[in-house]
Design a protein around this motif. Structure first.
Motif, short mmCIF file in Angstrom:
data_model
loop_
_atom_site.label_atom_id
_atom_site.label_comp_id
_atom_site.label_asym_id
_atom_site.label_seq_id
_atom_site.Cartn_x
_atom_site.Cartn_y
_atom_site.Cartn_z
N ASP A 332 88.25 -35.49 -89.47
CA ASP A 332 87.96 -34.19 -88.88
C ASP A 332 88.95 -33.18 -89.43
O ASP A 332 89.99 -33.53 -90.01
CB ASP A 332 88.06 -34.27 -87.35
N GLU A 333 88.59 -31.92 -89.20
CA GLU A 333 89.50 -30.84 -89.60
C GLU A 333 90.46 -30.54 -88.47
O GLU A 333 90.04 -30.33 -87.33
CB GLU A 333 88.70 -29.58 -89.94
N LEU A 334 91.74 -30.49 -88.80
CA LEU A 334 92.76 -30.21 -87.80
C LEU A 334 92.96 -28.70 -87.65
O LEU A 334 92.78 -27.94 -88.60
CB LEU A 334 94.08 -30.87 -88.20
N ALA A 335 93.38 -28.32 -86.44
CA ALA A 335 93.62 -26.89 -86.16
C ALA A 335 95.06 -26.52 -86.50
O ALA A 335 95.75 -25.87 -85.72
CB ALA A 335 93.34 -26.61 -84.69
N THR A 336 95.50 -26.90 -87.69
CA THR A 336 96.87 -26.59 -88.12
C THR A 336 96.96 -25.28 -88.87
O THR A 336 98.02 -24.66 -88.91
CB THR A 336 97.39 -27.72 -89.02
N GLU A 337 95.85 -24.85 -89.46
CA GLU A 337 95.85 -23.62 -90.23
C GLU A 337 94.74 -22.67 -89.82
O GLU A 337 94.51 -21.65 -90.48
CB GLU A 337 95.75 -23.94 -91.73
N SER A 338 94.03 -23.00 -88.76
CA SER A 338 92.97 -22.15 -88.23
C SER A 338 92.86 -22.41 -86.73
O SER A 338 93.30 -23.46 -86.24
CB SER A 338 91.64 -22.46 -88.92
N PRO A 339 92.27 -21.49 -85.98
CA PRO A 339 92.18 -21.70 -84.53
C PRO A 339 91.21 -22.79 -84.12
O PRO A 339 91.31 -23.33 -83.01
CB PRO A 339 91.72 -20.33 -84.02
N ASP A 340 90.29 -23.14 -84.99
CA ASP A 340 89.30 -24.17 -84.67
C ASP A 340 89.70 -25.49 -85.31
O ASP A 340 90.21 -25.52 -86.42
CB ASP A 340 87.91 -23.75 -85.16
N GLY A 341 89.40 -26.57 -84.62
CA GLY A 341 89.68 -27.89 -85.15
C GLY A 341 90.28 -28.81 -84.11
O GLY A 341 90.48 -28.44 -82.95
N MET A 342 90.58 -30.00 -84.56
CA MET A 342 91.17 -31.01 -83.68
C MET A 342 92.66 -30.73 -83.48
O MET A 342 93.36 -30.36 -84.43
CB MET A 342 90.98 -32.40 -84.29
N ARG A 343 93.13 -30.96 -82.26
CA ARG A 343 94.53 -30.71 -81.93
C ARG A 343 95.18 -32.04 -81.52
O ARG A 343 94.98 -32.53 -80.41
CB ARG A 343 94.65 -29.68 -80.81
N LEU A 344 95.96 -32.56 -82.44
CA LEU A 344 96.62 -33.85 -82.19
C LEU A 344 97.73 -33.74 -81.15
O LEU A 344 98.16 -34.76 -80.60
CB LEU A 344 97.18 -34.42 -83.49
N GLU A 345 98.20 -32.55 -80.89
CA GLU A 345 99.25 -32.40 -79.89
C GLU A 345 98.74 -32.68 -78.48
O GLU A 345 99.54 -32.85 -77.55
CB GLU A 345 99.87 -31.00 -79.98
N ARG A 346 97.44 -32.74 -78.33
CA ARG A 346 96.86 -33.03 -77.01
C ARG A 346 96.72 -34.55 -76.84
O ARG A 346 96.05 -35.22 -77.64
CB ARG A 346 95.50 -32.36 -76.87
N ALA A 347 97.32 -35.05 -75.81
CA ALA A 347 97.29 -36.49 -75.56
C ALA A 347 95.88 -36.99 -75.34
O ALA A 347 95.51 -38.11 -75.77
CB ALA A 347 98.17 -36.82 -74.36
N GLY A 378 105.72 -34.03 -91.41
CA GLY A 378 106.57 -34.05 -90.23
C GLY A 378 105.84 -34.06 -88.90
O GLY A 378 106.50 -33.99 -87.85
N ASP A 379 104.52 -34.11 -88.91
CA ASP A 379 103.74 -34.09 -87.66
C ASP A 379 104.00 -35.39 -86.88
O ASP A 379 103.51 -36.46 -87.24
CB ASP A 379 102.26 -33.94 -87.97
N ALA A 380 104.75 -35.28 -85.81
CA ALA A 380 105.10 -36.46 -85.00
C ALA A 380 103.92 -36.96 -84.18
O ALA A 380 103.85 -38.16 -83.87
CB ALA A 380 106.27 -36.12 -84.09
N HIS A 381 103.01 -36.09 -83.81
CA HIS A 381 101.84 -36.52 -83.03
C HIS A 381 100.95 -37.46 -83.85
O HIS A 381 100.37 -38.40 -83.31
CB HIS A 381 101.04 -35.30 -82.59
N TYR A 382 100.89 -37.21 -85.15
CA TYR A 382 100.12 -38.10 -86.01
C TYR A 382 100.77 -39.48 -86.09
O TYR A 382 100.07 -40.51 -86.06
CB TYR A 382 100.00 -37.49 -87.40
N LEU A 383 102.07 -39.52 -86.18
CA LEU A 383 102.77 -40.80 -86.21
C LEU A 383 102.52 -41.58 -84.91
O LEU A 383 102.31 -42.80 -84.93
CB LEU A 383 104.26 -40.58 -86.43
N GLY A 384 102.55 -40.87 -83.79
CA GLY A 384 102.26 -41.54 -82.51
C GLY A 384 100.84 -42.06 -82.46
O GLY A 384 100.59 -43.16 -81.93
N LEU A 385 99.89 -41.31 -83.01
CA LEU A 385 98.49 -41.78 -83.06
C LEU A 385 98.37 -43.03 -83.91
O LEU A 385 97.67 -43.99 -83.54
CB LEU A 385 97.61 -40.67 -83.61
N LEU A 386 99.05 -43.07 -85.07
CA LEU A 386 98.98 -44.24 -85.94
C LEU A 386 99.55 -45.48 -85.24
O LEU A 386 99.01 -46.59 -85.41
CB LEU A 386 99.74 -43.97 -87.23
N ASP A 387 100.59 -45.32 -84.47
CA ASP A 387 101.14 -46.47 -83.73
C ASP A 387 100.09 -47.03 -82.79
O ASP A 387 99.91 -48.26 -82.70
CB ASP A 387 102.39 -46.04 -82.96
#
Length: 546
Positions: A332-347, A378-387
């Motif tokens: 999916d497309e992450l909302a890191t560079e636009s307002p729309d997309g997936m937000r990994l910071e959300r649990a 450096g996205d820590a939320h992604y690292l937590g998801l991979l775990d």
């Protein structure tokens, strides 16, 4: 006579001998039959004389200055009995005033010898006469004209007259500096700047400051050098990295992969397609198929309707190509560079992604492959998801695979790119290693590099391969992406990013960095855009290199 020529109408007559006949002096200026007579001092045509004692008939006598044809003329009365001063030695004598006893009619002129002395113009003159090689008279103060030294004596106009005689010789005006200044006694006349009365020469101009246009040119040049030099240096380095020959052991380990489109699970492909795919795979080192089963929703969910033919495909591939694994490609497309997309910071989103992974594994997939972009370093939320995902896949006994961004070619380049463009394309080497240690398989998307030449692209891939080998633990499969597509767009030039250049770059990087690495391969992107030339270049350059 003063500056106003006093006594012009009533000149004083000395008590000396009478003048010779034929030269009677009128009340105003009178001109004899042969020589002009003025009311000022007259100059002889031979030797210097004055209007004092009578002179022989051969010498012209006037009451004013007369200009000689060859020798100097005195400004006052002639010395009655003394010998004449020889030419070349006479010094100019400045009268004390207009009524000095040395002046017969009030003339302020000075006699100048021939050869050495130069005329000195009194204060207040509006013009001056430069010597023509012989001494010349200096006009009285207040005169607006000058005597012509080339002929017999001519009347000198009083102050206020508008006409003036112009010298016909080499005379040039010497401009006075001020009422108290003096002429410069040089052999040639010089113009003196009236704005600088104390100095005969003009002051040196200060250096001209740089003009705005010049400053702009310098700024542009500096900016160009700042941008061009690093780019040129990088190009040279990449070209050098593409040189040399890869080692003989740099070839396929049988751990390659290929990305397949969504048509394989939505019903557009059939048995014949599976059979053709299996036949193609036999001559390759491909072991994993990343089949597009997504995309995920922005909240992390994935409906079963997204992959209705998944079970059929998995079974058909296992039968036609034993040993080949079919992994679910989720992204999916992450909302890191636009307002729309997936937000990994959300649990909740991360939890939903783990749940979707369990569902696709339950459908029979042999593993799961994630491609989430753009993922910043450096996205820590992604690292937590991979775990969390790795615990799920490990429990199911299947591999966890991810697509990874390229590694900084230069230290902290992703930070610079993020600050300048808002798109930090690369990952740091440290972050790449953190991701690689959390998965079983990592595939570098080593394309979309914006390199303009195949040699530069190949050198870039060689460098990326070496960096990835250094950052990836040997327990993780490392795959380098090959561009099996031909779209020209910003960041990707199809004529430069070719399969032959990429394969050569991978082999060079492997040979230099870790030629004995076993868990290594390439990943082909993507099947629906590939040409027969791409497949041939992959087989000939990587599977069975000559």
């Amino acid at each position: 006579m003063g500056a106003g020529l006093e006594g012009w109408d009533d000149p004083a007559e000395p008590a000396g001998p009478a003048e010779p006949a034929g030269l009677a002096e009128p009340a105003g200026p009178a001109e004899p039959a042969s020589l002009a007579t003025t009311t000022g001092p007259a100059e002889p045509t031979g030797l210097a004389t004055t209007a004092g004692p009578a002179e022989p008939a051969s010498l012209a006598t006037t009451t004013g200055p007369a200009e000689p044809a060859s020798l100097a003329t005195a400004a006052g009365p002639t010395e009655p009995t003394g010998p004449a001063e020889p030419p070349g030695l006479a010094e100019p004598i400045e009268p004390a005033s207009a009524t000095s006893p040395t002046s017969h009619t009030g003339s302020t002129g000075l006699a100048e010898p021939t050869g050495l002395a130069e005329p000195i113009e009194p204060a207040g003159l509006t013009g001056s006469v430069e010597p023509t090689g012989l001494a010349e008279p200096i006009a009285p103060a207040g005169l607006t004209g000058s005597a012509d030294p080339t002929g017999p004596a001519k009347p000198i106009e009083p102050a206020g007259l508008t006409g003036s005689a112009e010298p016909t010789g080499l005379a040039k005006p010497i401009e006075p500096t001020s009422p108290t200044g003096s002429a410069e006694p040089t052999s040639s006349a010089k113009l003196i700047d009236p704005t600088c009365p104390t100095s005969p020469t003009a002051p040196t101009k200060p250096p001209t400051p740089p003009r705005p246009r010049r400053l702009l040119r310098r700024f542009v040049l500096g900016l160009v050098l700042l941008l061009v030099l690093p780019v040129a240096s990088a190009a040279v380095a990449l070209r050098l990295a593409y040189g040399g020959e890869p080692g003989s052991g740099a070839h396929s380990r049988g751990r390659d992969a290929v990305w397949l489109g969504h048509a394989w699970v939505d019903g557009r492909k059939g048995d014949a397609d599976v059979t053709a795919l299996a036949r193609r795979l036999r001559s390759t080192g491909i072991r994993d198929l990343y089949v597009h089963a997504g995309p995920l929703e922005h909240d992390g969910t994935l409906p079963d309707s997204a992959y209705p033919k998944a079970r059929w495909l998995i079974g058909a591939v296992h039968e036609a190509a034993p040993g080949v694994r079919v992994q679910a490609w989720l992204g999916d497309e992450l909302a890191t560079e636009s307002p729309d997309g997936m937000r990994l910071e959300r649990a909740a989103t991360r939890t939903a992604i783990v749940a979707s992974t369990r569902r696709v594994l339950a459908a029979g997939f042999d593993g799961v492959h994630f491609d989430l972009e753009p993922l910043h370093s450096g996205d820590a939320h992604y690292l937590g998801l991979l775990d969390a995902l790795h615990r799920t896949t490990e429990a199911a006994g299947v591999p966890l695979s991810v697509a990874a961004h390229q590694i900084d070619p230069l230290p902290a380049l992703h930070t610079v790119a993020g600050a300048l463009t808002g798109h930090p394309k690369w990952w740091s080497r440290e972050y790449f290693g953190q991701v690689a240690r959390r998965v079983d398989q990592i595939a570098v998307m080593s394309y979309d590099t914006a390199t303009p030449l195949p040699s530069l692209y190949g050198g870039y891939v060689a460098r990326q391969t070496a960096l990835a080998l250094d950052a990836t633990p040997e327990s993780t499969d490392l795959l380098m992406g090959l561009p099996f597509f031909h779209e020209t767009k910003p960041g990707h030039l199809a004529y430069a990013e070719t399969v032959p250049a990429a394969v050569r770059g991978v082999r060079l990087g492997l040979s230099r960095a870790d030629a004995d690495r076993v868990r290594f391969g390439v990943a082909l992107y993507v099947d629906f855009a590939a040409t027969e030339a791409d497949w041939a270049a992959y087989r000939e350059g990587w599977v069975t290199p000559g």
